[in-house]
Design a protein around this motif. Structure first.
Motif, PDB file in Angstrom:
ATOM      1  N   GLY A   1       0.806  -1.219   0.000  1.00 25.24           N
ATOM      2  CA  GLY A   1       0.000   0.000   0.000  1.00 25.24           C
ATOM      3  C   GLY A   1       0.832   1.258   0.000  1.00 25.24           C
ATOM      4  O   GLY A   1       0.555   2.198  -0.743  1.00 25.24           O
ATOM      5  N   ILE A   2       1.875   1.294   0.801  1.00 23.10           N
ATOM      6  CA  ILE A   2       2.689   2.507   0.867  1.00 23.10           C
ATOM      7  C   ILE A   2       3.505   2.686  -0.417  1.00 23.10           C
ATOM      8  O   ILE A   2       3.688   3.804  -0.882  1.00 23.10           O
ATOM      9  CB  ILE A   2       3.571   2.531   2.142  1.00 23.10           C
ATOM     10  N   VAL A   3       3.947   1.592  -1.026  1.00 28.35           N
ATOM     11  CA  VAL A   3       4.685   1.687  -2.298  1.00 28.35           C
ATOM     12  C   VAL A   3       3.761   2.192  -3.405  1.00 28.35           C
ATOM     13  O   VAL A   3       4.131   3.081  -4.176  1.00 28.35           O
ATOM     14  CB  VAL A   3       5.312   0.326  -2.668  1.00 28.35           C
ATOM     15  N   VAL A   4       2.551   1.642  -3.469  1.00 24.16           N
ATOM     16  CA  VAL A   4       1.599   2.082  -4.492  1.00 24.16           C
ATOM     17  C   VAL A   4       1.245   3.550  -4.294  1.00 24.16           C
ATOM     18  O   VAL A   4       1.129   4.314  -5.253  1.00 24.16           O
ATOM     19  CB  VAL A   4       0.339   1.187  -4.475  1.00 24.16           C
ATOM     20  N   ALA A   5       1.077   3.977  -3.051  1.00 22.60           N
ATOM     21  CA  ALA A   5       0.771   5.384  -2.773  1.00 22.60           C
ATOM     22  C   ALA A   5       1.924   6.291  -3.186  1.00 22.60           C
ATOM     23  O   ALA A   5       1.705   7.349  -3.793  1.00 22.60           O
ATOM     24  CB  ALA A   5       0.461   5.577  -1.299  1.00 22.60           C
ATOM     25  N   PHE A   6       3.156   5.905  -2.877  1.00 21.76           N
ATOM     26  CA  PHE A   6       4.301   6.729  -3.264  1.00 21.76           C
ATOM     27  C   PHE A   6       4.471   6.792  -4.776  1.00 21.76           C
ATOM     28  O   PHE A   6       4.802   7.846  -5.320  1.00 21.76           O
ATOM     29  CB  PHE A   6       5.588   6.225  -2.617  1.00 21.76           C
ATOM     30  N   VAL A   7       4.238   5.686  -5.454  1.00 19.23           N
ATOM     31  CA  VAL A   7       4.325   5.687  -6.917  1.00 19.23           C
ATOM     32  C   VAL A   7       3.263   6.613  -7.496  1.00 19.23           C
ATOM     33  O   VAL A   7       3.532   7.396  -8.405  1.00 19.23           O
ATOM     34  CB  VAL A   7       4.187   4.255  -7.476  1.00 19.23           C
TER      35      VAL A   7
END
Length: 55
Positions: A43-49
């Motif tokens: 979730g945090i990786v997708v949000a940062f991307v």
């Protein structure tokens, strides 16, 4: 600054929040992720991307 928000922002933040809340309250969001680490990390990786591609 004008622009459109991609679908990755709300999707990533929702996945991260569900993993975090699930780990604190004791319910499983994803059946294959009982410890909620995958949901939070993904979730945090997708949000940062999504945020990095926001124009």
């Amino acid at each position: 600054m004008t622009g459109s928000c991609s679908y990755a922002d709300p999707l990533g933040l929702s996945l991260f929040a569900l993993g975090l809340i699930g780990s604190q309250m004791g319910f499983t969001v994803l059946p294959f992720d009982p410890h909620h680490i995958g949901a939070q990390d993904t979730g945090i990786v997708v949000a940062f991307v999504g945020l990095s591609r926001w124009k």
